[in-house]
Design a protein around this motif. Structure first.
Motif, PDB file in Angstrom:
ATOM      1  N   PRO A 101       3.299   1.253 -19.651  1.00 23.62           N
ATOM      2  CA  PRO A 101       2.258   1.610 -18.673  1.00 23.62           C
ATOM      3  C   PRO A 101       2.480   0.988 -17.299  1.00 23.62           C
ATOM      4  CG  PRO A 101       1.390   0.127 -20.375  1.00 23.62           C
ATOM      5  CD  PRO A 101       2.727   0.588 -20.834  1.00 23.62           C
ATOM      6  N   VAL A 102       3.076  -0.197 -17.242  1.00 20.07           N
ATOM      7  CA  VAL A 102       3.348  -0.829 -15.948  1.00 20.07           C
ATOM      8  C   VAL A 102       4.328   0.017 -15.145  1.00 20.07           C
ATOM      9  CG1 VAL A 102       4.505  -2.775 -14.830  1.00 20.07           C
ATOM     10  CG2 VAL A 102       2.784  -3.188 -16.576  1.00 20.07           C
ATOM     11  N   PHE A 103       5.391   0.500 -15.789  1.00 21.90           N
ATOM     12  CA  PHE A 103       6.372   1.310 -15.072  1.00 21.90           C
ATOM     13  C   PHE A 103       5.736   2.579 -14.518  1.00 21.90           C
ATOM     14  CE2 PHE A 103       9.811  -0.708 -17.905  1.00 21.90           C
ATOM     15  CZ  PHE A 103      10.053  -1.690 -16.951  1.00 21.90           C
ATOM     16  N   SER A 104       4.773   3.134 -15.251  1.00 18.18           N
ATOM     17  CA  SER A 104       4.078   4.325 -14.772  1.00 18.18           C
ATOM     18  C   SER A 104       3.281   4.018 -13.510  1.00 18.18           C
ATOM     19  CB  SER A 104       3.138   4.848 -15.866  1.00 18.18           C
ATOM     20  OG  SER A 104       2.346   5.906 -15.369  1.00 18.18           O
ATOM     21  N   VAL A 105       2.563   2.900 -13.510  1.00 22.44           N
ATOM     22  CA  VAL A 105       1.782   2.503 -12.334  1.00 22.44           C
ATOM     23  C   VAL A 105       2.706   2.229 -11.152  1.00 22.44           C
ATOM     24  CG1 VAL A 105       0.279   0.712 -11.369  1.00 22.44           C
ATOM     25  CG2 VAL A 105      -0.161   1.606 -13.654  1.00 22.44           C
ATOM     26  N   LEU A 106       3.823   1.542 -11.395  1.00 19.52           N
ATOM     27  CA  LEU A 106       4.746   1.208 -10.315  1.00 19.52           C
ATOM     28  C   LEU A 106       5.321   2.454  -9.648  1.00 19.52           C
ATOM     29  CD1 LEU A 106       6.685  -1.836 -11.848  1.00 19.52           C
ATOM     30  CD2 LEU A 106       4.873  -1.871 -10.129  1.00 19.52           C
ATOM     31  N   ALA A 107       5.517   3.496 -10.433  1.00 26.04           N
ATOM     32  CA  ALA A 107       6.053   4.737  -9.864  1.00 26.04           C
ATOM     33  C   ALA A 107       5.083   5.323  -8.838  1.00 26.04           C
ATOM     34  CB  ALA A 107       6.318   5.747 -10.983  1.00 26.04           C
ATOM     35  N   TYR A 108       3.797   5.307  -9.148  1.00 24.13           N
ATOM     36  CA  TYR A 108       2.798   5.801  -8.188  1.00 24.13           C
ATOM     37  C   TYR A 108       2.643   4.836  -7.012  1.00 24.13           C
ATOM     38  CZ  TYR A 108       1.332   9.225 -11.703  1.00 24.13           C
ATOM     39  OH  TYR A 108       1.302  10.261 -12.604  1.00 24.13           O
ATOM     40  N   ALA A 109       2.697   3.535  -7.304  1.00 21.64           N
ATOM     41  CA  ALA A 109       2.479   2.532  -6.262  1.00 21.64           C
ATOM     42  C   ALA A 109       3.562   2.569  -5.194  1.00 21.64           C
ATOM     43  CB  ALA A 109       2.403   1.140  -6.883  1.00 21.64           C
ATOM     44  N   SER A 110       4.760   2.986  -5.568  1.00 23.65           N
ATOM     45  CA  SER A 110       5.871   3.031  -4.611  1.00 23.65           C
ATOM     46  C   SER A 110       5.956   4.365  -3.870  1.00 23.65           C
ATOM     47  CB  SER A 110       7.197   2.759  -5.329  1.00 23.65           C
ATOM     48  OG  SER A 110       7.433   3.738  -6.335  1.00 23.65           O
ATOM     49  N   ASP A 111       5.074   5.307  -4.199  1.00 26.75           N
ATOM     50  CA  ASP A 111       5.076   6.625  -3.572  1.00 26.75           C
ATOM     51  C   ASP A 111       4.134   6.605  -2.364  1.00 26.75           C
ATOM     52  OD1 ASP A 111       4.746   9.290  -2.829  1.00 26.75           O
ATOM     53  OD2 ASP A 111       4.839  10.027  -4.897  1.00 26.75           O
ATOM     54  N   PRO A 112       4.657   6.755  -1.137  1.00 30.61           N
ATOM     55  CA  PRO A 112       3.810   6.646   0.053  1.00 30.61           C
ATOM     56  C   PRO A 112       2.750   7.734   0.173  1.00 30.61           C
ATOM     57  CG  PRO A 112       6.009   7.408   0.643  1.00 30.61           C
ATOM     58  CD  PRO A 112       6.065   6.998  -0.786  1.00 30.61           C
ATOM     59  N   SER A 113       2.828   8.779  -0.656  1.00 29.11           N
ATOM     60  CA  SER A 113       1.811   9.824  -0.593  1.00 29.11           C
ATOM     61  C   SER A 113       0.516   9.404  -1.288  1.00 29.11           C
ATOM     62  CB  SER A 113       2.339  11.117  -1.214  1.00 29.11           C
ATOM     63  OG  SER A 113       2.494  10.998  -2.608  1.00 29.11           O
ATOM     64  N   TYR A 114       0.559   8.245  -1.998  1.00 31.49           N
ATOM     65  CA  TYR A 114      -0.633   7.710  -2.646  1.00 31.49           C
ATOM     66  C   TYR A 114      -1.212   6.572  -1.813  1.00 31.49           C
ATOM     67  CZ  TYR A 114       0.500  10.384  -6.834  1.00 31.49           C
ATOM     68  OH  TYR A 114       0.768  11.412  -7.709  1.00 31.49           O
ATOM     69  N   ALA A 115      -2.525   6.505  -1.735  1.00 27.60           N
ATOM     70  CA  ALA A 115      -3.170   5.405  -1.010  1.00 27.60           C
ATOM     71  C   ALA A 115      -2.739   4.090  -1.637  1.00 27.60           C
ATOM     72  CB  ALA A 115      -4.682   5.552  -1.069  1.00 27.60           C
ATOM     73  N   PRO A 116      -2.228   3.136  -0.849  1.00 27.64           N
ATOM     74  CA  PRO A 116      -1.561   1.944  -1.392  1.00 27.64           C
ATOM     75  C   PRO A 116      -2.523   0.822  -1.781  1.00 27.64           C
ATOM     76  CG  PRO A 116      -1.432   1.925   0.992  1.00 27.64           C
ATOM     77  CD  PRO A 116      -2.135   3.205   0.622  1.00 27.64           C
ATOM     78  N   LEU A 117      -3.251   1.029  -2.870  1.00 27.20           N
ATOM     79  CA  LEU A 117      -4.142  -0.011  -3.390  1.00 27.20           C
ATOM     80  C   LEU A 117      -3.573  -0.611  -4.676  1.00 27.20           C
ATOM     81  CD1 LEU A 117      -7.547   1.881  -2.941  1.00 27.20           C
ATOM     82  CD2 LEU A 117      -6.407   0.342  -1.333  1.00 27.20           C
ATOM     83  N   GLY A 118      -2.299  -0.286  -4.975  1.00 31.04           N
ATOM     84  CA  GLY A 118      -1.698  -0.708  -6.231  1.00 31.04           C
ATOM     85  C   GLY A 118      -0.949  -2.017  -6.132  1.00 31.04           C
ATOM     86  N   CYS A 119       0.338  -1.965  -5.860  1.00 33.37           N
ATOM     87  CA  CYS A 119       1.171  -3.166  -5.903  1.00 33.37           C
ATOM     88  C   CYS A 119       0.922  -4.088  -4.707  1.00 33.37           C
ATOM     89  CB  CYS A 119       2.649  -2.785  -5.953  1.00 33.37           C
ATOM     90  SG  CYS A 119       3.118  -2.109  -7.547  1.00 33.37           S
ATOM     91  N   THR A 120       1.044  -5.372  -4.954  1.00 34.64           N
ATOM     92  CA  THR A 120       0.853  -6.371  -3.900  1.00 34.64           C
ATOM     93  C   THR A 120       2.170  -6.598  -3.162  1.00 34.64           C
ATOM     94  OG1 THR A 120       1.156  -8.059  -5.608  1.00 34.64           O
ATOM     95  CG2 THR A 120      -1.102  -7.562  -4.944  1.00 34.64           C
ATOM     96  N   ILE A 121       2.613  -5.571  -2.452  1.00 37.42           N
ATOM     97  CA  ILE A 121       3.813  -5.661  -1.621  1.00 37.42           C
ATOM     98  C   ILE A 121       3.353  -5.592  -0.172  1.00 37.42           C
ATOM     99  CG2 ILE A 121       6.024  -4.621  -1.027  1.00 37.42           C
ATOM    100  CD1 ILE A 121       6.065  -3.387  -3.830  1.00 37.42           C
ATOM    101  N   PRO A 122       3.565  -6.640   0.615  1.00 35.53           N
ATOM    102  CA  PRO A 122       3.042  -6.657   1.990  1.00 35.53           C
ATOM    103  C   PRO A 122       3.645  -5.565   2.861  1.00 35.53           C
ATOM    104  CG  PRO A 122       3.745  -8.853   1.289  1.00 35.53           C
ATOM    105  CD  PRO A 122       4.248  -7.888   0.267  1.00 35.53           C
ATOM    106  N   SER A 123       2.853  -5.087   3.805  1.00 36.79           N
ATOM    107  CA  SER A 123       3.357  -4.129   4.793  1.00 36.79           C
ATOM    108  C   SER A 123       4.529  -4.739   5.555  1.00 36.79           C
ATOM    109  CB  SER A 123       2.259  -3.783   5.803  1.00 36.79           C
ATOM    110  OG  SER A 123       1.192  -3.127   5.197  1.00 36.79           O
ATOM    111  N   THR A 124       5.560  -3.943   5.784  1.00 31.34           N
ATOM    112  CA  THR A 124       6.710  -4.447   6.542  1.00 31.34           C
ATOM    113  C   THR A 124       6.306  -4.849   7.959  1.00 31.34           C
ATOM    114  OG1 THR A 124       7.260  -2.165   7.135  1.00 31.34           O
ATOM    115  CG2 THR A 124       8.376  -3.112   5.219  1.00 31.34           C
ATOM    116  N   SER A 125       5.289  -4.184   8.503  1.00 31.80           N
ATOM    117  CA  SER A 125       4.849  -4.512   9.866  1.00 31.80           C
ATOM    118  C   SER A 125       4.209  -5.887   9.950  1.00 31.80           C
ATOM    119  CB  SER A 125       3.853  -3.459  10.354  1.00 31.80           C
ATOM    120  OG  SER A 125       2.738  -3.382   9.481  1.00 31.80           O
ATOM    121  N   LEU A 126       3.748  -6.420   8.809  1.00 25.93           N
ATOM    122  CA  LEU A 126       3.119  -7.740   8.806  1.00 25.93           C
ATOM    123  C   LEU A 126       4.125  -8.862   8.598  1.00 25.93           C
ATOM    124  CD1 LEU A 126      -0.069  -7.018   6.647  1.00 25.93           C
ATOM    125  CD2 LEU A 126       0.076  -7.236   9.133  1.00 25.93           C
ATOM    126  N   LEU A 127       5.279  -8.536   8.071  1.00 27.63           N
ATOM    127  CA  LEU A 127       6.253  -9.568   7.715  1.00 27.63           C
ATOM    128  C   LEU A 127       7.247  -9.799   8.848  1.00 27.63           C
ATOM    129  CD1 LEU A 127       6.820  -8.770   3.943  1.00 27.63           C
ATOM    130  CD2 LEU A 127       5.182 -10.308   5.024  1.00 27.63           C
TER     131      LEU A 127
END
Length: 478
Positions: A101-127
């Motif tokens: 189930p984690v791999f399934s969630v990660l697939a959606y979380a890495s897709d920019p067409s989905y609102a990014p409320l999933g994985c805790t990966i910081p925005s590149t613009s903030l880093l």
């Protein structure tokens, strides 16, 4: 007889104007409020009246005074929302099985067409990746031939020196030779577990805990003993002591600061108490300090290793949440087991990539990391504050939520019987991704909970997505 309500004092009117600026987002968490003198001049009041307004806002918790600096906006407490209840996981070791189930969630979380409320990966613009890339380009141009080699398994000496110097500022006296550079924090945790456990062993963990840690335990064939955890204070020390006395536990794996998903900041006193219990039972501690630098307060929490320097502790961390996740630069530091740790690193990946380590060392040496941290701490604090305010007005009234003191995760607890997995299925259909609570445990709990990531720059899209989640939750509760 005149029954009109008297006008409020001028300082209360001025305070209300500042509160309006905060509520509207003009003044964000961590920002400096206008100086008392400028505010008084702008609104035609006296310095004394303006100062009264600021002191009133300080008493209300909206502003904090910093010596010789001024007044700053503080995170809102949202006292009308209760914290989630302390967890009560089953008091037994559990086989971990969550990867599918984690791999399934990660697939959606890495897709920019989905609102990014999933994985805790910081925005590149903030880093700081762009600045780091410039150091990498320079290192490749000037030193490329010298660094196109197998690196020392310990890692770049200059980089280890920089990490050692920063650790010393927290009271953690670890020499550069006591630090091992790894391919991210995940490799550091794998190495730490490889020298403290064997397949089939039991590892004590917080509950709920980050699903990535559960995946590591699953991959290594380890069992999880989940500990009762309070979102405000951390692991229940009495329960920990009782659990260690009842069964053999090979290691304890805890977050140093800002547990993911709860955002808990454990006090120094409780950390010392935890290490005393572990030492008495002869159980090593593996601490994950990856969120330590992202503190919303004036001070950065000290890791367990700084508070109890003689205890058997392996500290794991990385720059993935603060500078650049793509560089995969992490580290571990231990006061024992050095030869075992080095052998495990050599067997696992031989060494890390030399050129990115050199670029990171140059970046830290050049200065500016502390200024960068101040900027991203303010940004993440603002994101969390906006997320909490949106949840506050959008989710069912019975929803509980955490009050993180750092990091960028927000944990919600809905009434018992609510099905966050079903909410997830509905949300995915509307191209909104979050992580259901069931992935943060090995024992089948937290079906009524979910985690929202606050790691992306706030936008109208994110705000509307959170509002829509609240609407769907309300519909599901009837």
């Amino acid at each position: 007889m005149d029954q009109r309500t008297p006008d409020p004092p001028l300082y209360e009117t001025l305070a209300a104007q500042i509160e309006t600026l905060i509520e509207s987002g003009v003044l964000r968490v961590g920002m400096r409020a206008p100086s008392v003198r400028a505010f008084a001049a702008q609104h035609g009041g006296s310095l004394t009246t303006a100062l009264q307004a600021y002191r009133l806002l300080e008493d209300r918790g909206a502003l904090e005074a910093r010596p010789k600096s001024g007044f700053y906006v503080t995170p809102r407490t949202h006292q009308d929302r209760a914290l989630p209840a302390p967890s009560q996981p089953p008091q037994r070791a559990t086989q971990v099985s969550i990867s599918n189930p984690v791999f399934s969630v990660l697939a959606y979380a890495s897709d920019p067409s989905y609102a990014p409320l999933g994985c805790t990966i910081p925005s590149t613009s903030l880093l700081a990746a762009e600045r780091l890339d410039r150091h990498l380009a320079r290192c490749a141009r000037v030193h490329g031939r010298n660094y196109n080699i197998y690196a020392d398994p310990h890692g770049d000496a200059e980089l280890r020196g920089q990490i050692s110097a920063r650790a010393l500022r927290l009271g953690h006296a670890v020499p550069p030779d006591g630090i091992l550079i790894t391919n991210g924090c995940t490799e550091a945790l794998n190495i730490a577990l490889s020298v403290t456990t064997r397949p089939g062993d039991t590892v004590a963990i917080e509950s709920p805990t980050y699903f990535g840690l559960l995946q590591v335990l699953e991959a290594r064939g380890l069992r999880a003993l989940e500990l009762p955890t309070d979102p405000a204070s951390g692991v229940d020390v009495t329960a920990l002591d009782k659990a260690l006395g009842a069964r053999r536990v090979a290691a304890c794996l805890l977050a140093s600061s800002f547990n993911n998903p709860l955002g808990t900041r454990t006090s120094d006193a409780r950390k010392a108490e935890i290490t005393r219990v572990l030492t008495r039972h002869g159980v090593p501690l593996i601490e994950d300090d990856i969120y330590g630098d992202i503190s919303f307060g004036a001070d950065r929490p000290r890791p367990f290793a700084a508070i109890s320097p003689k205890a058997d502790i392996i500290l794991c961390s990385s720059f993935s949440k603060t500078i650049a996740p793509g560089y995969r630069i992490g580290w571990l530091a231990a006061n024992r087991r050095h030869d075992q740790i080095l052998a495990a690193k050599f067997a696992l990946s031989l060494s890390g990539a030399a050129l990115p380590q050199k670029a990171m060392a140059d970046f830290l040496t050049s200065g500016g990391y502390d200024a960068h941290l101040r900027r991203i701490r303010q940004a993440f604090a603002d994101n969390v504050d906006r997320m909490r305010r949106t949840v506050d007005r959008s989710f069912p009234k019975a929803t509980r939520m955490t009050d993180p003191k750092g990091g960028f995760a927000l944990w919600l607890e809905l009434p018992r019987g609510f099905d966050a997995d079903a909410l997830y299925v509905r949300a995915i259909r509307e191209r909104i991704c979050f992580v259901p609570g069931s992935l943060f445990t090995a024992s089948g709990g937290y079906r009524n909970c979910l985690r929202l990531s606050c790691s992306t720059e706030w936008s109208a899209r994110i705000e509307r997505s959170v509002e829509r989640l609240g609407e769907m939750a309300e519909e599901m509760l009837g």
